[in-house]
Design a protein around this motif. Structure first.
Motif, PDB file in Angstrom:
ATOM      1  N   SER A 334       0.852  -1.192   0.000  1.00  0.00           N
ATOM      2  CA  SER A 334       0.000   0.000   0.000  1.00  0.00           C
ATOM      3  C   SER A 334       0.885   1.239   0.000  1.00  0.00           C
ATOM      4  N   ASN A 335       0.392   2.315  -0.602  1.00  0.00           N
ATOM      5  CA  ASN A 335       1.124   3.579  -0.506  1.00  0.00           C
ATOM      6  C   ASN A 335       0.357   4.595   0.338  1.00  0.00           C
ATOM      7  N   TYR A 336      -0.521   4.111   1.228  1.00  0.00           N
ATOM      8  CA  TYR A 336      -1.204   5.029   2.150  1.00  0.00           C
ATOM      9  C   TYR A 336      -0.739   4.767   3.579  1.00  0.00           C
ATOM     10  N   ALA A 337      -0.463   5.849   4.294  1.00  0.00           N
ATOM     11  CA  ALA A 337      -0.063   5.753   5.697  1.00  0.00           C
ATOM     12  C   ALA A 337      -0.535   7.008   6.428  1.00  0.00           C
ATOM     13  N   GLU A 338      -0.946   6.842   7.699  1.00  0.00           N
ATOM     14  CA  GLU A 338      -1.434   7.978   8.492  1.00  0.00           C
ATOM     15  C   GLU A 338      -1.386   7.611   9.966  1.00  0.00           C
ATOM     16  N   ILE A 339      -0.937   8.555  10.795  1.00  0.00           N
ATOM     17  CA  ILE A 339      -0.927   8.419  12.252  1.00  0.00           C
ATOM     18  C   ILE A 339      -1.524   9.704  12.814  1.00  0.00           C
ATOM     19  N   ASP A 340      -2.522   9.586  13.709  1.00  0.00           N
ATOM     20  CA  ASP A 340      -3.312  10.766  14.098  1.00  0.00           C
ATOM     21  C   ASP A 340      -3.391  11.001  15.600  1.00  0.00           C
ATOM     22  N   PHE A 341      -3.452  12.286  15.951  1.00  0.00           N
ATOM     23  CA  PHE A 341      -4.200  12.803  17.090  1.00  0.00           C
ATOM     24  C   PHE A 341      -5.462  13.427  16.498  1.00  0.00           C
ATOM     25  N   GLU A 342      -6.640  12.951  16.852  1.00  0.00           N
ATOM     26  CA  GLU A 342      -7.890  13.617  16.494  1.00  0.00           C
ATOM     27  C   GLU A 342      -8.623  13.894  17.798  1.00  0.00           C
ATOM     28  N   ALA A 390      -8.247  11.031  20.560  1.00  0.00           N
ATOM     29  CA  ALA A 390      -8.236   9.765  19.831  1.00  0.00           C
ATOM     30  C   ALA A 390      -6.878   9.600  19.151  1.00  0.00           C
ATOM     31  N   CYS A 391      -6.230   8.472  19.414  1.00  0.00           N
ATOM     32  CA  CYS A 391      -4.925   8.152  18.843  1.00  0.00           C
ATOM     33  C   CYS A 391      -5.130   7.012  17.847  1.00  0.00           C
ATOM     34  N   THR A 392      -4.783   7.246  16.590  1.00  0.00           N
ATOM     35  CA  THR A 392      -5.159   6.317  15.528  1.00  0.00           C
ATOM     36  C   THR A 392      -3.980   6.015  14.626  1.00  0.00           C
ATOM     37  N   ASN A 393      -3.874   4.742  14.220  1.00  0.00           N
ATOM     38  CA  ASN A 393      -2.929   4.342  13.180  1.00  0.00           C
ATOM     39  C   ASN A 393      -3.718   3.712  12.033  1.00  0.00           C
ATOM     40  N   TRP A 394      -3.538   4.247  10.845  1.00  0.00           N
ATOM     41  CA  TRP A 394      -4.195   3.707   9.655  1.00  0.00           C
ATOM     42  C   TRP A 394      -3.284   2.632   9.059  1.00  0.00           C
ATOM     43  N   ASP A 395      -3.588   1.385   9.376  1.00  0.00           N
ATOM     44  CA  ASP A 395      -2.766   0.268   8.903  1.00  0.00           C
ATOM     45  C   ASP A 395      -3.358  -0.400   7.677  1.00  0.00           C
ATOM     46  N   MET A 396      -4.439   0.166   7.147  1.00  0.00           N
ATOM     47  CA  MET A 396      -5.102  -0.335   5.939  1.00  0.00           C
ATOM     48  C   MET A 396      -5.512  -1.796   6.089  1.00  0.00           C
ATOM     49  N   VAL A 478       0.058  -5.582  17.173  1.00  0.00           N
ATOM     50  CA  VAL A 478      -1.372  -5.295  17.047  1.00  0.00           C
ATOM     51  C   VAL A 478      -1.711  -4.517  15.781  1.00  0.00           C
ATOM     52  N   THR A 479      -0.707  -3.883  15.150  1.00  0.00           N
ATOM     53  CA  THR A 479      -0.986  -3.066  13.979  1.00  0.00           C
ATOM     54  C   THR A 479       0.266  -2.979  13.126  1.00  0.00           C
ATOM     55  N   SER A 480       0.083  -2.759  11.848  1.00  0.00           N
ATOM     56  CA  SER A 480       1.204  -2.607  10.932  1.00  0.00           C
ATOM     57  C   SER A 480       1.742  -1.185  11.036  1.00  0.00           C
ATOM     58  N   ILE A 481       2.999  -1.048  11.476  1.00  0.00           N
ATOM     59  CA  ILE A 481       3.613   0.268  11.667  1.00  0.00           C
ATOM     60  C   ILE A 481       4.143   0.760  10.326  1.00  0.00           C
ATOM     61  N   PRO A 482       3.768   1.962   9.888  1.00  0.00           N
ATOM     62  CA  PRO A 482       4.239   2.432   8.578  1.00  0.00           C
ATOM     63  C   PRO A 482       5.734   2.724   8.587  1.00  0.00           C
ATOM     64  N   GLU A 483       6.356   2.605   7.411  1.00  0.00           N
ATOM     65  CA  GLU A 483       7.787   2.886   7.289  1.00  0.00           C
ATOM     66  C   GLU A 483       8.084   3.771   6.078  1.00  0.00           C
ATOM     67  N   VAL A 484       7.047   4.468   5.581  1.00  0.00           N
ATOM     68  CA  VAL A 484       7.227   5.359   4.435  1.00  0.00           C
ATOM     69  C   VAL A 484       7.294   6.810   4.919  1.00  0.00           C
ATOM     70  N   PRO A 485       7.887   7.713   4.137  1.00  0.00           N
ATOM     71  CA  PRO A 485       7.980   9.112   4.574  1.00  0.00           C
ATOM     72  C   PRO A 485       6.602   9.726   4.783  1.00  0.00           C
ATOM     73  N   MET A 486       6.482  10.532   5.836  1.00  0.00           N
ATOM     74  CA  MET A 486       5.216  11.216   6.118  1.00  0.00           C
ATOM     75  C   MET A 486       5.461  12.675   6.461  1.00  0.00           C
ATOM     76  N   GLN A 487       4.481  13.490   6.119  1.00  0.00           N
ATOM     77  CA  GLN A 487       4.500  14.911   6.456  1.00  0.00           C
ATOM     78  C   GLN A 487       3.646  15.146   7.698  1.00  0.00           C
ATOM     79  N   LEU A 488       4.007  16.178   8.451  1.00  0.00           N
ATOM     80  CA  LEU A 488       3.254  16.583   9.637  1.00  0.00           C
ATOM     81  C   LEU A 488       2.184  17.588   9.237  1.00  0.00           C
TER      82      LEU A 488
END
Length: 527
Positions: A334-342, A390-396, A478-488
């Motif tokens: 996958s080429n989607y990754a996201e880690i959140d504070f919402e 809410a702390c979220t990891n988008w592991d697809m 428990v979740t797939s940790i992303p390893e691709v570059p991400m912007q803040l």
């Protein structure tokens, strides 16, 4: 070394993910070794050289797009670097005592790279008498500080680019100089909702007003609403030179319009891993009557969604797209990754443990106020003044982690238990929620930290860097940790509350604002 996988596994072989570690060599074409001048002095010879840490040090083919190398696909990392020196007699080097993939780090047998630190510290290179291996006692500590006062670059999508380039500041922000850019939210068409045709100050909007509008606003009078984004660069983002901050404004509803407009900024450079520390002063979410203003304050990381920024293969597959729905197919990478504070007003419950609360439905009675002014459930009333972090990891929905699961499931860390929630096996994200005082987190400067590591993610908040506290934790079991570059990204958004079942207030019965909601990004440290 701050964000590396171990070089060796339990058997001493190269760790399966060690090739993902960020290592490099001389700048010139991945050269792993260089010859010295003749060494004739028996007391030793000084050899002086230099290194440059740059993106994509192995010149990997996946980062070439249309003939152009995208070094940003493997940007340098923050954290601590160590230095390895390997010295080999010239004649033995010529005889191949050092394998070709170590002579040139761009080469890997069968597409697999050999991690130099593993080979020379744990592998055959550590047991070859002619090879002298030294690790420097000195380390290099690298951090990034995207300076807020260098300007914000604003650019629309490709179709409108010529009309939407600007600098949001007192002085021009050069395209190559600004550390930030205006974030233009992607608007999900399924986020549409009907909203009451009321424009007022959310600070003075009461629970009685909310109940009355729910009961007495005819469906035909509701305004079809989709959260919007600005159509003018820098109208909602600017530099505040007095506060040394980037200012974010959700604008008041214009006369004759009904708009709930999102706003945000994002860093212009993407990094892989790091401790993202963000000091910001975001708007209060609740008024004195505990009424939510409809905003979600968010501090989050998102991948560049580029074809070359693909996550490692998942056994069982990722869902192919962010918004593909339940009928989406699965893909190996996958080429989607996201880690959140919402952060918004909703309830802490997980389904299957008392969720959702039972809310009384208002009845439009002109003679009995109690029929439309219905009370909130006692457990929701007990959360007065508190909002949900809410702390979220988008592991697809990658099912590969050993403890991947659905519903409410515990994960332990440092003597504490955190509760993950995932709706079903095809839900693309896993979330944890804690309740925090709105008055503490917002309306004043506060720190939010996402500590993103190769095998775990930690979320912390606090009034200063010496008093951060852990509010979320996940690991690669428990979740797939992303390893691709991400912007803040730091943003202030209007969410449809259908995304957060159980929320005590529906977005559609909260008014359009008659004043701007103002937030500020004050400082960012990534280390």
């Amino acid at each position: 070394t701050s964000y590396k996988f171990p070089e060796a596994d339990a058997a001493g072989e190269q760790h399966p993910q060690a090739a993902e570690n960020f290592y490099g060599s001389w700048e010139d074409a991945g050269e792993g070794f260089r010859p010295t001048p003749p060494i004739t002095d028996v007391d030793g010879t000084w050899i002086t050289d230099r290194l440059l840490i740059h993106g994509d040090p192995r010149d990997e083919p996946q980062y070439v797009v249309d003939g152009q190398r995208q070094r940003k696909g493997r940007n340098p990392r923050v954290g601590r670097y160590r230095f390895l020196l390997v010295v080999v007699p010239e004649e033995r080097f010529a005889q191949g005592v050092v394998p070709q993939p170590l002579q040139d780090i761009r080469i890997g047998p069968d597409g697999r790279y050999i991690e130099p630190f593993w080979y020379f510290l744990h592998g055959r290179g550590a047991r070859t008498p002619e090879v002298d291996v030294r690790v420097s006692d000195d380390v290099l500590a690298v951090r990034a500080r995207p300076e807020v006062m260098r300007g914000v670059y604003a650019e629309a999508d490709a179709g409108r680019r010529d009309a939407f380039c600007a600098s949001c500041g007192d002085a021009p922000a050069l395209r190559d100089g600004a550390a930030w850019q205006q974030h233009i939210h992607r608007i999900d068409p399924t986020a549409r909702f009907a909203n009451i045709p009321v424009v007022t100050d959310p600070v003075t909007y009461t629970y009685t007003d909310y109940c009355f509008n729910r009961a007495f606003t005819p469906p035909g009078n509701m305004v079809p609403t989709l959260p919007s984004v600005t159509d003018r660069p820098c109208s909602t983002v600017r530099l505040d030179s007095a506060r040394q901050a980037i200012e974010l404004r959700n604008p008041a509803t214009p006369r004759g319009e009904y708009r709930k407009e999102n706003v945000g900024v994002r860093t212009r450079h993407a990094l892989t891993y790091g401790r993202y520390r963000v000091r910001c002063e975001l708007p209060r979410l609740l008024n004195d009557g505990d009424l939510w203003n409809g905003l979600t304050n968010a501090v989050w990381l998102v991948g560049e969604y580029a074809p070359w920024a693909r996550r490692r293969p998942c056994d069982g597959g990722y869902l192919a797209s962010y918004d593909g729905g339940k009928g989406d197919h699965r893909v190996e990478r996958s080429n989607y990754a996201e880690i959140d504070f919402e952060i918004l007003k909703t309830v802490p419950y997980c389904p299957q443990t008392g969720f959702p609360p039972n809310y009384a439905q208002p009845i439009a009675s002109r003679t009995d106020d109690s029929r439309w002014r219905v009370p909130l459930p006692p457990d929701v009333e007990a959360l007065k003044g508190r909002i949900t972090v809410a702390c979220t990891n988008w592991d697809m929905a990658c099912p590969q982690p050993a403890d991947f699961g659905v519903g409410c499931r515990p994960v332990a860390y440092d003597g504490r238990t955190f509760w993950n929630f995932r709706w079903d096996h095809d839900y693309r994200a896993v979330t944890q929620k804690v309740q925090e005082p709105d008055a503490e987190l917002f309306g004043r400067p506060y720190w939010f930290e996402i500590d993103w590591r190769p095998t775990e993610i930690l979320w912390r908040i606090g009034p200063d860097l010496d008093h951060l506290r852990l509010v979320g934790y996940m690991n690669d079991r428990v979740t797939s940790i992303p390893e691709v570059p991400m912007q803040l990204i730091v943003s202030q958004e209007y969410h449809s509350t259908t995304w957060w079942p159980g929320s005590p207030y529906e977005q559609g019965f909260l008014p359009f604002p008659d004043k701007d909601h103002v937030g500020r990004v004050l400082e960012v440290i990534i280390d």
